[in-house]
Scaffold this motif. Structure first.
Motif, short mmCIF file in Angstrom:
data_model
loop_
_atom_site.label_atom_id
_atom_site.label_comp_id
_atom_site.label_asym_id
_atom_site.label_seq_id
_atom_site.Cartn_x
_atom_site.Cartn_y
_atom_site.Cartn_z
N GLN A 18 69.39 -57.28 32.95
CA GLN A 18 70.28 -58.24 34.05
C GLN A 18 69.53 -58.74 35.01
O GLN A 18 69.91 -58.25 36.46
N PRO A 19 68.26 -59.27 35.19
CA PRO A 19 67.96 -60.28 36.20
C PRO A 19 68.50 -61.57 37.33
O PRO A 19 69.58 -61.56 37.13
N ARG A 20 68.09 -60.72 38.19
CA ARG A 20 68.47 -61.71 39.44
C ARG A 20 67.41 -62.24 40.46
O ARG A 20 66.22 -61.31 39.63
N ILE A 21 67.21 -62.86 41.01
CA ILE A 21 66.28 -62.99 41.88
C ILE A 21 66.07 -63.55 43.33
O ILE A 21 67.41 -64.01 43.68
N GLU A 22 64.96 -63.16 44.14
CA GLU A 22 65.41 -63.47 45.67
C GLU A 22 63.98 -63.84 46.18
O GLU A 22 62.71 -63.53 45.73
N PRO A 23 63.62 -64.59 47.29
CA PRO A 23 62.67 -65.53 47.70
C PRO A 23 62.25 -64.15 49.11
O PRO A 23 63.24 -63.63 49.69
N GLU A 24 60.62 -63.38 49.31
CA GLU A 24 60.18 -62.81 49.84
C GLU A 24 59.10 -63.00 50.47
O GLU A 24 58.71 -63.97 50.09
N ILE A 25 58.52 -62.66 51.47
CA ILE A 25 57.62 -63.01 52.15
C ILE A 25 56.55 -61.97 51.69
O ILE A 25 56.95 -60.98 52.33
N LEU A 80 51.96 -64.68 51.30
CA LEU A 80 52.15 -65.80 50.57
C LEU A 80 53.70 -65.61 50.06
O LEU A 80 54.77 -65.11 50.47
N PRO A 81 54.04 -66.87 49.75
CA PRO A 81 55.16 -66.87 49.09
C PRO A 81 55.47 -66.18 48.23
O PRO A 81 54.54 -65.83 47.29
N ALA A 82 57.04 -65.64 47.88
CA ALA A 82 57.01 -65.00 47.00
C ALA A 82 58.43 -64.44 46.20
O ALA A 82 59.33 -65.69 46.61
N LEU A 83 57.70 -64.96 45.05
CA LEU A 83 59.63 -64.51 44.43
C LEU A 83 59.74 -63.34 43.90
O LEU A 83 58.96 -62.80 43.25
N GLU A 84 60.83 -62.39 43.84
CA GLU A 84 60.94 -61.39 43.33
C GLU A 84 61.98 -61.02 42.02
O GLU A 84 63.11 -61.55 42.79
N GLY A 119 61.16 -58.26 52.44
CA GLY A 119 61.91 -58.12 51.46
C GLY A 119 63.64 -58.93 51.56
O GLY A 119 62.31 -59.93 51.71
N SER A 120 64.45 -59.88 50.71
CA SER A 120 64.59 -60.81 50.71
C SER A 120 65.18 -61.67 51.79
O SER A 120 66.01 -61.14 52.87
#
Length: 265
Positions: free
Chosen positions: A101-108, A134-138, A231-232
């Motif tokens: 059940q994926p969702r996605i969020e941007p994080e540092i 680094l820029p990240a997506l979780e 954290g997002s």
């Protein structure tokens, strides 16, 4: 919870990974479970992954916004473990079948250059320990049916971790004001969410210090080379097969995740 119940709950979550079928909320199955029990369940899964040959590469921090904490009935964030198998390349489609059940969020993301061990870690200590940003997506995911999660459910489920996508260009943290760093999250080229680093406990460095102190109380040190997702910065958005998601951070850069089609070979 009894030790046998902790093992039983961990086995149910591990089974959901294998079967692709979410399970009922653990908070309903074990109504007396506490946050401490939930971390025991999480650690039981980490042991299973490392016994199978994976290894811990860092941690993720969740529940960083005041609104989410109020919703969950807690007063502090939570954390999960990042293993090597959770890291994905931003240059290759990620198999959609890897998630329930994926969702996605941007994080540092912080990459540490020095150890951090609490208790007593300050924000200045945390700042000095960071080698680069680094820029990240979780990709967050839940093994709990329909995301019907309490704080116990999400912690037990490794803080609802799915996968991590990191950008490729490291940034010196001295060059960035993390609290004012802005982020634009795009889905298939269209703006889906915006936010700033202040959404993460005022600054993501507060989250890093909190984590070091939280795991330090368990005798765990954050080590050089480890990755910490702070954290997002925005709300999580739904993620569907075929989606391309880009997070564009001022002063840090961009990172893109592509979720493969369901029927891709």
């Amino acid at each position: 919870m009894r030790a046998s119940e902790v093992r039983e709950a961990a086995a149910a979550l591990l089974g959901a990974y294998r079967s692709g079928t979410p399970i009922p909320p653990l908070s309903a199955t074990y109504p007396g479970a506490t946050i401490a029990d939930a971390y025991r369940i999480q650690q039981e899964q980490v042991r299973a992954w490392t016994d199978a040959g994976d290894h811990v590469r860092g941690h993720k921090i969740g529940l960083v916004s005041a609104a989410i904490q109020r919703q969950m009935g807690v007063h502090e964030p939570d954390y999960g473990h990042l293993t090597a198998g959770m890291f994905r390349s931003e240059h290759r489609p990620i198999p959609a079948g890897a998630f329930l059940q994926p969702r996605i969020e941007p994080e540092i993301a912080f990459v540490l250059g020095a150890p951090l061990r609490g208790p007593g870690v300050t924000v200045d200590d945390a700042r000095r320990a960071v080698r680069c940003l680094l820029p990240a997506l979780e990709i967050v995911d839940s093994r709990i049916r329909d995301w019907r999660i309490s704080i116990v459910d999400t912690i037990a489920d490794n803080a609802s971790t799915g996968a991590v996508i990191l950008g490729s260009t490291p940034i010196d943290p001295a060059d960035v004001d993390l609290a004012s760093t802005s982020c634009v999250l795009l889905r298939n080229g269209t703006v889906a969410e915006t936010g700033t680093g202040a959404a993460v406990l005022g600054t993501p460095l507060n989250a890093l210090a909190w984590l070091a102190n939280a795991v330090g109380g368990l005798g765990v040190s954050l080590g050089p080379g480890q990755v910490v997702l702070s954290g997002s910065i925005t709300r999580a958005i739904a993620l569907a097969p075929g989606d391309s998601i880009t997070a564009d951070f001022s002063g840090i850069g961009r990172v893109t995740a592509m979720l493969g089609e369901e029927d891709a070979p």
